[in-house]
Design a protein around this motif. Structure first.
Motif, PDB file in Angstrom:
ATOM      1  N   GLN A 235       0.818  -1.205   0.000  1.00  0.00           N
ATOM      2  CA  GLN A 235       0.000   0.000   0.000  1.00  0.00           C
ATOM      3  C   GLN A 235       0.855   1.259   0.000  1.00  0.00           C
ATOM      4  N   LYS A 236       1.946   1.242   0.778  1.00  0.00           N
ATOM      5  CA  LYS A 236       2.804   2.439   0.851  1.00  0.00           C
ATOM      6  C   LYS A 236       3.578   2.640  -0.453  1.00  0.00           C
ATOM      7  N   ILE A 238       2.529   1.847  -3.441  1.00  0.00           N
ATOM      8  CA  ILE A 238       1.546   2.386  -4.385  1.00  0.00           C
ATOM      9  C   ILE A 238       1.231   3.841  -4.058  1.00  0.00           C
ATOM     10  N   GLU A 239       1.051   4.134  -2.774  1.00  0.00           N
ATOM     11  CA  GLU A 239       0.699   5.485  -2.338  1.00  0.00           C
ATOM     12  C   GLU A 239       1.790   6.500  -2.677  1.00  0.00           C
ATOM     13  N   THR A 240       3.050   6.129  -2.473  1.00  0.00           N
ATOM     14  CA  THR A 240       4.163   7.053  -2.699  1.00  0.00           C
ATOM     15  C   THR A 240       4.748   6.945  -4.097  1.00  0.00           C
ATOM     16  N   GLN A 241       4.201   6.022  -4.904  1.00  0.00           N
ATOM     17  CA  GLN A 241       4.705   5.762  -6.264  1.00  0.00           C
ATOM     18  C   GLN A 241       6.182   5.371  -6.226  1.00  0.00           C
ATOM     19  N   LYS A 534       6.160  10.602  -3.924  1.00  0.00           N
ATOM     20  CA  LYS A 534       5.287  11.426  -3.091  1.00  0.00           C
ATOM     21  C   LYS A 534       5.756  11.363  -1.642  1.00  0.00           C
ATOM     22  N   VAL A 541       7.728   8.673   5.387  1.00  0.00           N
ATOM     23  CA  VAL A 541       7.335   7.630   4.435  1.00  0.00           C
ATOM     24  C   VAL A 541       7.363   6.234   5.061  1.00  0.00           C
TER      25      VAL A 541
END
Length: 597
Positions: A235-236, A238-241, A534, A541
């Motif tokens: 998930q992290k 994907i979230e931060t690319q 991101k 992060v």
């Protein structure tokens, strides 16, 4: 008549001589050749052993399957009863009867059954129940071979760790490769005499060598924790690319790996779709650790007695060493921090000023004792030793960059090991992932335990632990990692990321590594994200992932809070010391500038 009689007698003499040779002199060899021509051998593959987690949960197992084959020359002889009349239905009838059982359209199956091939595969992975239905039809020329299918109940959650088995039955990656000799067992075979249509001859010689199944492998992994860590880092990423991410969860006191998550990952039943993700990045990806590496410098400086946690360090905006200008992550006026504050604030300059008091050769020896520049000893496929240049080959600036985690490289497992050492009173226990292997008799043989390595004294380790608690305080760099009710210690890391594809630095490596409960450590959690876009600071992060995984791990393993209070970490002295105070660690190098810029 006389000529014909002589000719007939001559011919019969030849026949008689040949008969005497076959049944007399060469009887044994001829019999052997005849038997060989009607003897068939069917391989009996061994069932591959299971892979389980520490609690016996199946991570990989094999189930019996059949491969259905055809002798096309025999199928036309297929006879069955239709409307009470026994008649030959041949290929057309065979195709109609087999189609629903094989899941192949009648037209396609008709073409597969027609021809003169003595052997052709019709369908793989047929269940034993389905094969019994097919066999009961009595179709001439339809046979089966015993095979097995490898299944992975946890699918992608542990695939980069467990690995996969290829279509030919050979191990493809991960623990399937590492433990292949234990898992694969020993194949057997059946030897029998067959008629011309390929059917076994009743009451003829038949010999079976029973296959020996592979043995079970039990891991130290907790499958529930592995699943949670895998989803948290996915998930992290994907979230931060981010390009990728890993989570390592390790038992402080035993070195047992409880979870090793890696994302992106792959589907173990269709590995060819994501071959670039076959290796577990916690073992294979090598990177500069950045500020998490400062823990080694702090431990070495404290162990060598060149600094104490309460010593005051004067931290200017810039310093110069070996023709290179060094700075912190942000500009600031000259400030005063305790050495504990240097670690909590993650100051590069403060770390250099304290760490340079330790001789380079001594610092190098600490790095090696912490496990850098060497593999774990597990032999996991794709594991790299990292990069630790011999001290005699350090260039001018590298002597200083290594102090704050640059100019050397580690993998996530090695980075976690540094914190396991500090949490375990200064004793490094090399990580292990195999808990035991089956003994073939229903029991287990425990795996060998690695030899511990003493790195620093218990007193030094405790001082570093207390300092690391300041990192998750309000004045530290990772308050996001704090867990209510538990004492937590850890360190952030944000480093430039070297990318071999571009031949230089590209993006950042963000990390947070910590342990809990800080006063009686049980678990280390190391979170690393490569090239997040991101956000890229380790505390922001990676800190939240650490918080979630550590919280789950404490609950899953039923580790209660100790109930003690965290020590008060003095980040800054009450007042700035005078310039004449020689107890303050200052930049006194000739030509160095301590002024703010």
């Amino acid at each position: 008549m006389r000529t014909m009689t002589i000719a007939v007698l001559f011919i019969f003499s030849v026949f008689g001589a040949q008969l005497l040779r076959l049944q007399g002199f060469d009887a044994s060899a001829v019999s052997k050749d005849a038997q060989s021509s009607r003897t068939a051998t069917i391989a009996l593959p061994a069932m591959r052993g299971s892979i389980t987690d520490r609690n016996g949960t199946i991570l990989a197992s094999s189930i019996e399957r059949r491969t259905v084959t055809v002798d096309q020359t025999a199928v036309p002889q297929y006879v069955k009863t239709v409307d009470g009349v026994r008649s030959r239905v041949g290929v057309a009838g065979a195709a109609q009867d087999l189609s629903p059982l094989l899941g192949i359209p009648v037209d396609t199956l008709t073409a597969e059954l027609t021809g003169k091939a003595k052997y052709r595969v019709l369908q793989k992975n047929i269940t034993p129940l389905n094969w019994r239905k097919i066999s009961a039809l009595g179709i001439n020329g339809i046979y089966s071979e015993a095979t097995s299918d490898r299944v992975y109940p946890t699918t992608t959650a542990a695939s980069a760790l467990v690995g996969f088995v290829q279509s030919d039955g050979t191990a493809g990656a991960g623990l399937e490769v590492l433990m292949d000799k234990v898992l694969k067992g020993k194949s057997g075979k059946t030897i029998f005499e067959q008629s011309q249509d390929g059917r076994p001859i009743p009451n003829a010689r038949q010999e079976t060598i029973t296959p020996v199944p592979g043995r079970e492998v039990q891991l130290t992994i907790d499958s529930d924790l592995q699943w949670f860590a895998q989803n948290a880092v996915a998930q992290k990423v994907i979230e931060t690319q981010a390009l990728s991410g890993t989570v390592v969860v390790e038992n402080v006191k035993t070195g047992e790996l409880l979870a090793v998550a890696s994302y992106p990952t792959f589907n173990p039943t269709q590995p060819g779709q994501s071959s670039e993700n076959w290796t577990n990045k916690a073992f294979s990806d090598v990177y500069e650790p950045g500020s998490t590496g400062k823990v080694m410098t702090a431990a070495a400086a404290l162990e060598e007695g060149v600094v104490t946690p309460s010593d005051v360090v004067e931290v200017p905006n810039r310093i110069h060493r070996a023709g290179t200008e060094f700075k912190d992550s942000h500009d600031h006026p000259t400030e005063y921090l305790t050495f504990a504050g240097v670690l909590a604030q993650s100051s590069n300059i403060g770390t250099i000023l304290a760490g340079e008091k330790v001789k380079p050769s001594t610092m190098y020896s600490y790095f090696t004792k912490f496990g850098l520049g060497q593999t774990s000893g597990m032999g996991f496929p794709g594991e790299g030793p990292g990069l630790l240049t011999n001290v005699k080959d350090w260039n001018g600036s590298q002597r200083y960059t290594v102090l704050f985690g640059q100019g050397l490289s580690v993998n996530a497992l090695q980075a976690a090991g540094v914190f396991q050492t500090i949490a375990n009173n200064g004793v490094r226990i090399p990580p292990r992932i195999v808990a035991a292997t089956g003994d073939g008799k229903g029991g287990f043989t425990p795996a060998d335990k690695p030899d511990p390595v003493k790195v620093v004294s218990p007193d030094t380790a405790k001082q570093v632990r207390d300092m690391l608690e300041g990192v998750v305080s309000k004045e530290g760099t990772a308050p996001e990692a704090k867990i209510p009710g538990y004492r937590v210690a850890g360190k952030t890391g944000t480093a430039d990321r070297y990318d071999a594809r571009v031949g230089g630095y590209s993006g950042k490596t963000a990390s947070f590594i910590g342990f809990a409960p800080a006063d009686d450590p049980e678990i280390v959690v190391a979170v690393t994200l490569q090239r997040p876009i991101k956000g890229y600071f380790g505390g922001v992060v990676a800190g939240p992932v650490f918080h979630d995984v550590m919280t789950y791990a404490l609950q899953e393993l039923q580790i209660p809070p100790t109930g003690t209070k965290s020590p008060v970490t003095t980040i800054r002295p009450e007042k700035n010391p005078p310039a004449s105070d020689t107890s303050v660690i200052r930049d006194r190098r000739s030509g160095a500038s301590g002024a703010s810029r």
